[in-house]
Design a protein around this motif. Structure first.
Motif, short mmCIF file in Angstrom:
data_model
loop_
_atom_site.label_atom_id
_atom_site.label_comp_id
_atom_site.label_asym_id
_atom_site.label_seq_id
_atom_site.Cartn_x
_atom_site.Cartn_y
_atom_site.Cartn_z
N PRO A 98 -7.40 24.85 1.80
CA PRO A 98 -8.06 24.45 0.55
C PRO A 98 -8.84 25.59 -0.13
N PHE A 99 -9.30 26.57 0.64
CA PHE A 99 -10.00 27.70 0.05
C PHE A 99 -9.09 28.42 -0.94
N TYR A 100 -7.82 28.58 -0.57
CA TYR A 100 -6.86 29.26 -1.42
C TYR A 100 -6.41 28.39 -2.59
N SER A 101 -6.08 27.13 -2.28
CA SER A 101 -5.52 26.26 -3.31
C SER A 101 -6.52 25.96 -4.43
N LYS A 102 -7.80 25.84 -4.12
CA LYS A 102 -8.80 25.54 -5.14
C LYS A 102 -9.13 26.74 -6.03
N PRO A 128 -15.31 10.06 1.55
CA PRO A 128 -14.28 9.77 0.54
C PRO A 128 -13.00 10.57 0.76
N LEU A 129 -11.89 9.89 0.77
CA LEU A 129 -10.58 10.53 0.91
C LEU A 129 -9.92 10.62 -0.46
N ARG A 130 -9.23 11.76 -0.69
CA ARG A 130 -8.55 11.98 -1.97
C ARG A 130 -7.07 12.24 -1.72
N PRO A 131 -6.21 11.87 -2.66
CA PRO A 131 -4.77 12.13 -2.52
C PRO A 131 -4.50 13.60 -2.25
N GLY A 132 -3.59 13.84 -1.30
CA GLY A 132 -3.23 15.22 -0.96
C GLY A 132 -3.90 15.71 0.30
N THR A 182 -2.36 9.42 0.17
CA THR A 182 -1.70 9.28 -1.13
C THR A 182 -2.51 8.44 -2.11
N LYS A 183 -3.63 7.90 -1.63
CA LYS A 183 -4.45 7.02 -2.46
C LYS A 183 -5.91 7.16 -2.05
N SER A 184 -6.82 7.17 -3.02
CA SER A 184 -8.25 7.31 -2.72
C SER A 184 -8.75 6.15 -1.86
N ASP A 185 -9.61 6.46 -0.92
CA ASP A 185 -10.18 5.44 -0.04
C ASP A 185 -11.36 6.06 0.69
N GLU A 186 -12.03 5.26 1.52
CA GLU A 186 -13.06 5.78 2.41
C GLU A 186 -12.47 5.86 3.81
N LEU A 187 -13.01 6.75 4.63
CA LEU A 187 -12.38 7.09 5.90
C LEU A 187 -12.25 5.91 6.87
N LEU A 188 -13.34 5.18 7.13
CA LEU A 188 -13.27 4.09 8.10
C LEU A 188 -12.28 3.00 7.68
N PRO A 189 -12.35 2.50 6.43
CA PRO A 189 -11.36 1.49 6.02
C PRO A 189 -9.93 2.01 6.14
N MET A 226 0.84 -1.20 0.00
CA MET A 226 0.00 0.00 0.00
C MET A 226 0.87 1.24 0.00
N SER A 227 0.35 2.31 -0.56
CA SER A 227 1.17 3.52 -0.69
C SER A 227 0.86 4.56 0.37
N TYR A 228 0.11 4.16 1.42
CA TYR A 228 -0.18 5.10 2.49
C TYR A 228 1.06 5.32 3.34
N ASN A 229 1.08 6.42 4.02
CA ASN A 229 2.15 6.70 4.96
C ASN A 229 1.97 5.80 6.18
N LYS A 230 2.83 4.79 6.32
CA LYS A 230 2.68 3.83 7.41
C LYS A 230 3.20 4.38 8.73
N ARG A 231 3.95 5.46 8.66
CA ARG A 231 4.47 6.04 9.90
C ARG A 231 3.89 7.43 10.09
N PRO A 232 2.72 7.51 10.70
CA PRO A 232 2.11 8.81 10.90
C PRO A 232 2.97 9.68 11.80
N THR A 233 2.96 10.97 11.52
CA THR A 233 3.67 11.90 12.40
C THR A 233 2.82 12.14 13.63
N GLN A 234 3.47 12.45 14.75
CA GLN A 234 2.75 12.70 15.99
C GLN A 234 3.08 14.09 16.49
N LYS A 235 2.04 14.86 16.77
CA LYS A 235 2.23 16.23 17.25
C LYS A 235 1.10 16.56 18.21
#
Length: 299
Positions: A293-297, A62-66, A19-26, A1-10
């Protein structure tokens, strides 16, 4: 899988970059494999998950790349002093000013009683004294983010509401709207009425409530425009109706004609609230940063 397997913690929060389309719960189940399905669903239900700074509780969102996903850890969420979906910008003995996330209700509804700004603030002030209370002065729609003020006594609430026009000096919103807004700046004036289905609409016969919105285009492309709005009046759904009247509904606002939901939320943000303090009369100004996202779109 191309997801970030090491989430940052802050600050006791897990942060993921999509990095890949998916649904939130899965997605959460795959990233939090040490937790049971019910545990992860509870985290969602409690409002501990944000997508691009927007509280999301929908399992199939729905989750989108980025996009960015952040999860407030359970140990943090259950601490008494943690507020979910909001932060306190200012507090004294008379008022509380917050920055509310999109997705958090201002006040209770028939379906949701506890996961609201008012309920959390009520618990917050009662930790000092069980007699303390918080009162609603004005509201932001659930899907609108930004600056919001509450009173800490009935007397202060009444003073603010009875003298709102005199005390409030600036209410600035920013909206991401559909289409290329050709007009650089202008004003929309109409009278608003409410249908039996709670849909607001403009009339010109002065039988409704006078609503005046001033707007200025910040930037735009062929698909979207970023608009700054000053409210001369504060009617229910005023900006949403007026932008729709101009032929440029707010992004994600299906109720008032939007055809897109590019940022996964309503494209409306309360950027600035400036007012004279109801007790000290000091001029105060509070600002909440416009979501990226308001600016980027609209570039």
């Amino acid at each position: 899988m191309s997801y970030n397997k090491r989430p940052t913690q802050k600050n006791d929060t897990l942060n993921f970059k999509i990095t890949k389309s998916d649904e939130l719960l899965p997605f959460l189940l795959s990233q939090m494999s040490n937790r049971s399905r019910n545990s992860v669903k509870s985290i969602l239900t409690r409002g501990q998950v944000k997508v691009d700074d927007h509280i999301v509780t929908k399992h199939n969102y729905p989750l989108r790349p980025g996009q960015s996903v952040s999860v407030l850890k359970n140990k943090v969420a259950v601490r008494e002093n943690v507020l979910i979906g909001m932060e306190i910008l200012y507090e004294d003995k008379d008022i509380i000013v917050i920055n509310k996330d999109a997705g958090l209700l201002s006040i209770a509804t028939e379906k949701e009683k506890h996961r609201t700004a008012l309920h959390q603030l009520m618990e917050h002030v009662r930790r000092q004294d069980l007699r303390n209370r918080v009162f609603v002065v004005h509201r932001l729609d659930k899907e609108t983010s930004g600056v919001m003020m509450f009173a800490k006594s009935e007397k202060v609430k009444r003073k603010l509401q009875d003298n709102w026009k005199e005390l409030v000096k600036e209410r600035t919103y920013v909206a991401l709207v559909e289409g290329k807004l050709e007009q650089r700046e202008g004003m929309v004036k109409s009278w608003l009425k409410e249908s039996k289905t709670h849909h607001m609409y403009s009339v010109q016969d002065k039988n409704g409530q006078l609503a005046i919105t001033h707007f200025k285009r910040i930037q735009h492309n062929d698909k979207f425009s970023l608009v700054e709005l000053q409210l001369e009046t504060g009617r229910k759904n005023q900006i949403r109706v007026h932008m729709s009247d101009l032929g440029h509904p707010v992004v994600g606002d299906k109720k008032y004609g939007a055809k897109t939901n590019e940022i996964g939320r309503l494209g409306l943000h309360a950027k600035i609230l400036s007012f004279h303090h109801p007790v000290t009369n000091q001029l105060m100004l509070f600002r909440a940063d416009v979501p990226k996202p308001f600016y980027s779109k609209s570039k």
